[in-house]
Design a protein around this motif. Sequence first.
Motif, short mmCIF file in Angstrom:
data_model
loop_
_atom_site.label_atom_id
_atom_site.label_comp_id
_atom_site.label_asym_id
_atom_site.label_seq_id
_atom_site.Cartn_x
_atom_site.Cartn_y
_atom_site.Cartn_z
N VAL A 350 0.85 -1.19 0.00
CA VAL A 350 0.00 0.00 0.00
C VAL A 350 0.89 1.24 0.00
CG1 VAL A 350 -1.77 1.29 1.25
CG2 VAL A 350 -1.83 -1.22 1.24
N ARG A 351 0.58 2.17 -0.89
CA ARG A 351 1.37 3.40 -1.00
C ARG A 351 1.14 4.30 0.20
NH1 ARG A 351 5.41 3.80 -4.35
NH2 ARG A 351 4.09 3.03 -6.05
N LEU A 352 2.23 4.73 0.82
CA LEU A 352 2.16 5.64 1.95
C LEU A 352 2.08 7.09 1.46
CD1 LEU A 352 4.93 3.93 4.10
CD2 LEU A 352 2.46 3.77 4.47
N GLY A 354 3.97 9.48 2.04
CA GLY A 354 5.28 10.01 1.65
C GLY A 354 5.83 9.39 0.39
N GLY A 355 5.11 8.45 -0.20
CA GLY A 355 5.54 7.86 -1.46
C GLY A 355 6.08 6.44 -1.34
N GLY A 356 6.44 6.03 -0.12
CA GLY A 356 6.95 4.68 0.07
C GLY A 356 5.82 3.65 0.09
N LEU A 357 6.18 2.40 0.39
CA LEU A 357 5.20 1.32 0.41
C LEU A 357 5.22 0.61 1.75
CD1 LEU A 357 6.04 -0.13 -3.11
CD2 LEU A 357 3.85 0.91 -2.49
N LYS A 358 4.04 0.19 2.20
CA LYS A 358 3.93 -0.61 3.42
C LYS A 358 3.42 -1.99 3.04
CE LYS A 358 2.17 -0.77 8.15
NZ LYS A 358 1.48 -0.04 9.24
N ALA A 359 4.05 -3.03 3.60
CA ALA A 359 3.73 -4.41 3.27
C ALA A 359 2.78 -5.02 4.30
CB ALA A 359 5.01 -5.24 3.19
N PHE A 360 1.84 -5.81 3.80
CA PHE A 360 0.90 -6.56 4.63
C PHE A 360 0.81 -7.99 4.11
CE2 PHE A 360 -0.36 -2.14 4.71
CZ PHE A 360 -0.74 -1.90 6.02
N ASN A 361 0.28 -8.87 4.95
CA ASN A 361 -0.01 -10.22 4.51
C ASN A 361 -1.45 -10.55 4.90
OD1 ASN A 361 -0.24 -13.18 4.34
ND2 ASN A 361 1.95 -13.09 3.92
N THR A 362 -2.30 -10.68 3.89
CA THR A 362 -3.70 -11.02 4.14
C THR A 362 -4.01 -12.47 3.77
OG1 THR A 362 -4.52 -10.34 1.96
CG2 THR A 362 -4.32 -8.63 3.64
N ASP A 363 -3.00 -13.21 3.33
CA ASP A 363 -3.20 -14.60 2.91
C ASP A 363 -3.59 -15.51 4.07
OD1 ASP A 363 -2.78 -14.50 0.16
OD2 ASP A 363 -0.61 -14.73 0.35
N TRP A 364 -2.83 -15.38 5.17
CA TRP A 364 -2.91 -16.41 6.20
C TRP A 364 -4.28 -16.47 6.87
CZ3 TRP A 364 -3.65 -16.02 11.52
CH2 TRP A 364 -3.68 -14.73 12.03
N SER A 365 -4.83 -15.32 7.24
CA SER A 365 -6.10 -15.33 7.98
C SER A 365 -7.25 -15.84 7.10
CB SER A 365 -6.42 -13.95 8.52
OG SER A 365 -6.47 -12.99 7.48
N ALA A 366 -7.24 -15.49 5.82
CA ALA A 366 -8.30 -15.94 4.93
C ALA A 366 -8.25 -17.46 4.77
CB ALA A 366 -8.16 -15.26 3.57
N GLU A 517 -9.68 -8.12 2.44
CA GLU A 517 -8.80 -7.38 3.35
C GLU A 517 -7.95 -6.38 2.58
OE1 GLU A 517 -6.69 -9.46 6.49
OE2 GLU A 517 -7.93 -11.23 6.14
N GLN A 518 -7.47 -6.78 1.40
CA GLN A 518 -6.68 -5.85 0.58
C GLN A 518 -7.51 -4.63 0.20
OE1 GLN A 518 -5.47 -8.26 -2.75
NE2 GLN A 518 -3.51 -8.79 -1.82
N PHE A 519 -8.73 -4.86 -0.22
CA PHE A 519 -9.60 -3.75 -0.63
C PHE A 519 -9.73 -2.74 0.51
CE2 PHE A 519 -13.75 -1.68 -0.87
CZ PHE A 519 -13.76 -1.22 -2.18
N GLU A 520 -9.89 -3.22 1.73
CA GLU A 520 -10.03 -2.32 2.87
C GLU A 520 -8.73 -1.58 3.16
OE1 GLU A 520 -11.70 -4.71 5.97
OE2 GLU A 520 -13.62 -4.95 4.92
N LEU A 521 -7.60 -2.27 2.96
CA LEU A 521 -6.31 -1.59 3.13
C LEU A 521 -6.10 -0.54 2.04
CD1 LEU A 521 -4.08 -4.69 4.01
CD2 LEU A 521 -4.61 -2.78 5.54
N PHE A 522 -6.52 -0.85 0.81
CA PHE A 522 -6.36 0.08 -0.30
C PHE A 522 -7.23 1.33 -0.12
CE2 PHE A 522 -5.44 -3.60 -3.49
CZ PHE A 522 -4.11 -3.62 -3.10
N THR A 523 -8.49 1.12 0.28
CA THR A 523 -9.49 2.19 0.19
C THR A 523 -9.97 2.75 1.52
OG1 THR A 523 -11.39 0.68 0.21
CG2 THR A 523 -10.32 1.08 -1.93
N GLY A 524 -9.79 1.98 2.60
CA GLY A 524 -10.34 2.39 3.88
C GLY A 524 -11.84 2.20 3.97
N LYS A 525 -12.42 1.49 3.01
CA LYS A 525 -13.86 1.26 3.00
C LYS A 525 -14.16 -0.22 3.23
CE LYS A 525 -14.98 5.04 -0.18
NZ LYS A 525 -15.88 5.75 0.74
#
Length: 543
Positions: A350-352, A354-366, A517-525
Motif C-alpha cells: 500500500v502506497r504511503l 510520503g511515497g513509500g510502500l507498506k507491506a501486509f499479509n492477508t493470505d494467512w487469515s483468509a 482485506e486488501q480492498f479495505e487496506l487500499f481504500t479504507g472502505k
Amino acid sequence: MKTARHPSVLKAATQDAVEASPPAPTTHQGPTLICTIVTADTTDAAVTEIREAEQFGADVVELRLDFLKDINLLDPAPTLKRLLDACEAVKLPAIITFRPAWEGGQFKGPEPLRLAVLKYAAVLGAHYVDVEYLAANFFFASEGEVPLSTKVILSHHDYDETPSDEILEALVGEMFKGGADIAKIATTAQQIEDSARMLALPGKSSGPVIALAMGEKGLTSRLLAPKFGGYLTFGALSPTQTSAPGQPTVTELRNLYRLQNQSAATQVYGIVGNPVSHSRSPALHNAALAAAGLDAVYVPLLVDELRPFLDAFPSFSGFSVTIPHKLAALECAEEADPVAARIGAANTLVRLSGGGLKAFNTDWSAAISAVEAALGGSRQGGESALRGKNVVVLGAGGAGKALAFGAIERGATVLVCNRTREKADALAEALGSGASAVEYAEVASGRVAGDVLMNSTSIGMHPREDESPVSAEALSGYGVVFDAVYTPLETQLLRDAKDQGCITVSGLEMFVGQAAEQFELFTGKPAPVDLMRQATLDSMHSS
C-alpha cells in the motif's frame, strides 16, 4: 520535408535533437477513444464486423484494407464506399489503413498503388488515414491531394523492442514536422517498464499521440491510456479476433477497466505476478471499486523483477502480490505490518503518503479461517478447530510461509515440505517449536501424512491444470485438503481428495478473503465480500 529513414538508422539517431514542432498540433484534450480493428478478409465480413464494433461500444473502427482479398486495387471505389457507408450508418469514424509487409502488414504490392488507395479513401471522406512514417515523404509528395478534413496518422511499429526515450521523443517530433495530425508509435514490451515509458510519451508531446506497447508486458499501456492522455487505445471484438499481441477486448476496456471514466486523477491498483493472465483479481477488485463509486482502476501487471517495476510506476496506489514476488514485496517495502514481517512474505503493498510502500499479509487469515470452517469452526471457549491437528504444508514460498504461520498461530503442529529441502528446513526453523521439515517425496507418496493438507504451490494452476502435487493415494489419510490455487475452481488435487473421502476447501475462499482485506487496506472502505465472490465466479464461468 525530411527524407524518410530506414528503421535501423532511426534507432541509431540518438544524437538528433528534437527541433520545435509546428504550431498546428495541440495536445489531445478530449476523452481517449476506443478503437477496434476490422481484419476480415472479405468486404461482406468487414461490414458485419463494423456493425459488431458499434454494438460492442467502440468509438472508432480501423479498416485494414491489406486483409481484404476481394478489393480491386485498380478500382477500389466500390469497396471503399461500401465500407465507409457502413461506418456512417452506425456513426463510427473510420481509420483507413493499408499496412505494407515491410511494416508488419499483409500488402506486398507496389507502394504508389497502396498510397493512392489511401489518398482516395481520404477524398471519399474517411475521418482518418494511417500512413507509415517511413512512407510520409511519398504520401505528401504532392500538395493538396489529401483534404484537410481527413486527419493523417503517421505510424511507426517496432516488433523487436521499445527504443530509448530519446529515440521515441525524437520520432514523435519528426512525425509532426513531417505532416502528422496524430503520431502513433507501437513498440514491443520486453519488460513491463517499457509500458511505463510508452504511457509517458503523450505527456511529452505537443500534439496528440497514440503510444502503445505490444505483448502482455505492454498491456498496461492499453488499459491506462486515458489516464496518461493517449489519443486512443485498441480493443478487439473478441479474444479470438485480436490484431496485436496483448490486446484486450472492447468489452473489457469498457466494462471491466471502465476506460470512459478514467482521468489523470484516477488511482491505479494492480496484481503483480508472473504469470498473471489467469488472475481473477481484476474482475473482483474492479467490481468492488465500481460499487464503491471510487475513481480507481485495477489492472494485471506481468512483472519479471519487482524493484525495477516499482521504480517505473511510482504513482500507483497499491498492489496485490502473487507468485513469485511475495518475498521480494517485503524486501521492497519501507514499512511492514508485524504479521507480514514475522511471516517473511507480503501479498499486499500500500502506497504511503510520503511515497513509500507498506507491506501486509492477508493470505494467512483468509486461508486459516476457511480451513477452520471445514473442520467445524471454533470449539467451545473459542478454541481453534486446528488446535492439536497435524497440518502438512506443501511449499515454502511466500504463500507457504503464510499458511504455516497461521496454522502454528492456531495451535497446530506443522510439517513443511518443499522440492528444495533446504527451504523447508529454513521455514521450519523460523516457525520454531511445533514445526518440522520433511522430504517432499515422503508426502507426495503418502508415507508421511496428517490431519490437514494445505497446498501453496502453483501445481494445478494454468497451464498445469491436470497435475497434482501429490498422488491420489497419498490423500487417503487426511480429513481436510486445502488448495490455494483457485483457477481452476476444482483442481486435480481437490478432485483426488474428494474421491478419497476428504473434505475439500477451494482456494476461492482464501482468494476472496485475502482480497477483501486488501480492498479495505487500499481504500479504507468496507469490502463488498458477496459482490467480490460473485464477480470472481462470473469471471471464471465466462472464460
